[in-house]
Design an enzyme around this catalytic site. Structure first.
Site, PDB file in Angstrom:
ATOM      1  N   TRP B 164       0.841  -1.213   0.000  1.00 41.95           N
ATOM      2  CA  TRP B 164       0.000   0.000   0.000  1.00 41.95           C
ATOM      3  C   TRP B 164       0.864   1.247   0.000  1.00 41.95           C
ATOM      4  O   TRP B 164       0.579   2.223  -0.708  1.00 41.95           O
ATOM      5  CB  TRP B 164      -0.978  -0.024   1.177  1.00 41.95           C
ATOM      6  CG  TRP B 164      -1.726  -1.316   1.237  1.00 41.95           C
ATOM      7  CD1 TRP B 164      -1.720  -2.218   2.267  1.00 41.95           C
ATOM      8  CD2 TRP B 164      -2.546  -1.899   0.206  1.00 41.95           C
ATOM      9  NE1 TRP B 164      -2.492  -3.311   1.938  1.00 41.95           N
ATOM     10  CE2 TRP B 164      -3.015  -3.144   0.690  1.00 41.95           C
ATOM     11  CE3 TRP B 164      -2.924  -1.492  -1.063  1.00 41.95           C
ATOM     12  CZ2 TRP B 164      -3.841  -3.983  -0.057  1.00 41.95           C
ATOM     13  CZ3 TRP B 164      -3.746  -2.321  -1.819  1.00 41.95           C
ATOM     14  CH2 TRP B 164      -4.198  -3.548  -1.316  1.00 41.95           C
ATOM     15  N   ASP B 165       1.914   1.230   0.799  1.00 36.33           N
ATOM     16  CA  ASP B 165       2.857   2.356   0.800  1.00 36.33           C
ATOM     17  C   ASP B 165       3.455   2.579  -0.593  1.00 36.33           C
ATOM     18  O   ASP B 165       3.591   3.710  -1.042  1.00 36.33           O
ATOM     19  CB  ASP B 165       4.010   2.057   1.761  1.00 36.33           C
ATOM     20  CG  ASP B 165       3.751   2.512   3.178  1.00 36.33           C
ATOM     21  OD1 ASP B 165       2.824   3.311   3.393  1.00 36.33           O
ATOM     22  OD2 ASP B 165       4.479   2.060   4.082  1.00 36.33           O
ATOM     23  N   THR B 166       3.842   1.491  -1.225  1.00 35.18           N
ATOM     24  CA  THR B 166       4.521   1.608  -2.517  1.00 35.18           C
ATOM     25  C   THR B 166       3.550   2.093  -3.582  1.00 35.18           C
ATOM     26  O   THR B 166       3.889   2.933  -4.415  1.00 35.18           O
ATOM     27  CB  THR B 166       5.146   0.254  -2.903  1.00 35.18           C
ATOM     28  OG1 THR B 166       5.935  -0.213  -1.800  1.00 35.18           O
ATOM     29  CG2 THR B 166       6.044   0.381  -4.113  1.00 35.18           C
ATOM     30  N   GLY B 169       2.966   5.758  -2.994  1.00 34.90           N
ATOM     31  CA  GLY B 169       4.098   6.550  -3.483  1.00 34.90           C
ATOM     32  C   GLY B 169       3.956   6.860  -4.965  1.00 34.90           C
ATOM     33  O   GLY B 169       4.155   7.996  -5.404  1.00 34.90           O
TER      34      GLY B 169
END
Lengths: 394, 394
Positions: B164-166, B169
């Site tokens: 999810w972070d990636t 980003g």
């Protein structure tokens, strides 16, 4: 109602499965006119699961929302000519093609560029040499499945979530927008290429895992649901629900001890055992012990009690939810969240997300329905004819 | 050597952990001048694992590569003034700020916009209401951990990869580029907001899982390494390595049967049992049987033999690799791949990816080293002074 920050941009999408459809849907959610072409009767992902009980694909519906759909027979010369014309149609916001199909023959960048010099074409492949690969074959090679899942498991653990496809979809849009900005400034188009295994292996590198192998020679093994390099673990609550608790920072660790009334206990255990819980490395090395010491507090409380206890405390946590629990219990996944609305699609009416991006000036385009397959064939071909007549007019 | 398609764009990054640093790194890899500011001595992710044996963070190194690093004390009025000036510096490519810090007080959009009207500010939060959340707490709530991992497991399975972070980003960069294009066309800046749980739950929706719950009432359970909705499974080879085999399409299924010499057997089994292996739904429903019938072929061959047998056959497959095996065995993760090169970083020399995006005209910026913490403090403050003097000059 916002028309979207990409209103006026038209993208032709030749695609199947996850990555390229995700890229097109991301553009459509920002207001671009995305025209997806499929073979008559549907492409390879037309019946991709999950399906409704009547056999309609909810996957297809989810990833085509907000697009226009046309059915064109690419085995015919006429069909190929129509798609070539559509891709290279005159107009400032036109001349953008995105595909994960083999970009060969009439569909090659060279052939299409010969019809529109400033074409922007984004090509997604499996590997950097153009060979094919899917998320489910790249992921096992990435290293992650061998380093996750239950401790001591001899079997690797695949991810259900096609992360590499989804990441590539986003990066393809980054490439497209950068190329569009370049074209608007210079008049130059270009070919933009991206490969799925490059996306995966670059991410392995970004997160330090290539360096870890090369500089330290280490190779991590599955560690259950523990967080890597800090404290984080899952807990069973009274009533059989589970929660994930994370303490990445000192502030989160302090909040966790306060909320669970375990500060004195941890001080005493640290003194008795020599464990150092004061920094993230110490909490990582002591993760089994920390989890064991916190288990009773969670076992004594239901999920609802825990939710109430932890609210506003600064503890970093989340409930485990099945998809059903997410939809039925989590207000963030409901119309209470401005990103979501109930939308009527050909397959049925369901809660549908708009773009996660919100623009203070350009707004957010409300969630749109997915098309019927081929719904816009006549409309788009009429636009093509009209554009051709305008170009031929004296 | 390419200067990158975003050469001339300057982004100020105030961040920690994965999502915002990934966004900044993605921009830096495309040639933007990304200036990350940190508290003196480093921010919250300065010692994030994996670490070298001497305690340096390979995670930090991986996600800051190609950026300039400045150390500024934000607790001092002087430091806040310097960062505010830097964010709102005059110049066409300036005035872009990206952060996952709480955008309050002097760091709010309103305060900064008062100093530069056309500011673009991208703010990443945990939830849409601005409350905090990390990948490791959002993921359990997304539904995926409860639907993956070993069959019949009562414990959910977290992903090691912060997907999810990636993804966030990448989407943050999409938002930034769309806003930049808008500013270049209209002169208007804006606030762009994105929340981690929105990214996750929107993806759940895109993949049809919200619709599946609402329209069908179903809730998938963990199914080991089987692919969902088509045939795909893992196989143990002679010599203890494993491979993932996928047959999403009819062509892949045919290729698999030919390569493993099982066509006649599958025909006979279909006739004897009534199983229908002719479409993806049939192959999904028969996945246990298919895997059982294919197991002997894989058990009789080593990974090297399988690699040789399957080359050029059209079978969709991939070897399971640990991070170490990926780095040591896979040519796609080596300097044979134009995306990768050996780069000397402050923490050591290791194989480093450039952007997965390649632009035919604008090229690809070679992989760059990560900075020393604060390496560019003096240089950037001097640029700021010089810009101030130019602005003040008669």
């Amino acid at each position: 109602m916002s028309e979207g920050i990409l209103n006026g941009v038209r993208v032709i999408e030749g695609s199947a499965f996850v990555a390229a459809p995700t890229a097109g849907m991301t553009l459509a959610q920002l207001g671009a006119d995305v025209i997806r072409f499929d073979a008559p009767g549907g492409g390879l992902d037309w019946k991709r699961w999950p399906l409704t009980s009547s056999g309609e694909s909810l996957f297809w519906s989810g990833l085509q929302k907000g697009k226009r759909s046309i059915e064109i027979d690419l085995r015919s010369d006429e069909g190929r000519e129509q798609i070539s014309q559509l891709i290279t149609m005159p107009g400032e916001g036109n001349g953008i093609f995105m595909t994960n199909f083999p970009a060969r023959g009439w569909m090659s960048y060279e052939k299409l560029k010969a019809r529109r010099e400033d074409l922007i074409m984004v090509v997604m492949t499996g590997n950097h040499d153009g060979s094919s690969e899917v998320d489910y074959t790249v992921n096992p090679s990435s290293g992650f499945p061998s380093a996750m899942g239950p401790r001591h498991s001899v079997v690797p653990t695949n991810s259900l979530m096609p992360a590499w496809d989804t990441i590539m979809g986003g990066l393809a849009v980054v490439g497209l927008l950068a190329a569009l900005r370049h074209r608007e400034a210079t008049g130059e188009g270009q070919l933009v290429e991206i490969a799925l295994s490059d996306v995966a292996f670059a991410t392995v590198g970004h997160l330090g895992r290539i360096a870890e192998v090369q500089l330290e020679g280490t190779d991590p093994v599955p560690d259950g649901n523990y967080l890597y390099g800090a404290f984080g673990g899952d807990f069973l609550c009274r009533g059989d629900r589970r929660v994930m608790i994370v303490a990445l920072t000192s502030r989160q660790w302090k909040a966790l001890k306060v909320a669970t009334e375990t500060e004195e206990m941890f001080d005493a255990v640290a003194a008795a055992t020599g464990h150092d819980f004061s920094d993230e490395a110490g909490r990582y090395l002591g993760r089994n012990l920390i989890r064991e010491l916190l288990k009773p507090w969670f076992a004594q409380h239901t999920l609802d009690e825990i939710r109430a206890s932890l609210a506003g405390t600064g503890v970093s946590w989340g409930p485990y939810q099945t998809f059903k629990q997410l939809v039925e219990e989590d207000p963030r996944c409901s119309e209470a969240n401005p990103m979501f609305s109930m939308v009527e699609h050909p397959v049925g009416t369901y809660l549908t997300p708009a773009s996660p991006l919100n623009f203070s000036v350009s707004g957010r385009v409300p969630a749109k329905p997915s098309p019927h397959l081929g719904e816009h064939t006549d409309e788009v071909l009429a636009e093509l004819t009209s554009a051709g007549e305008q170009a031929a007019a004296p």
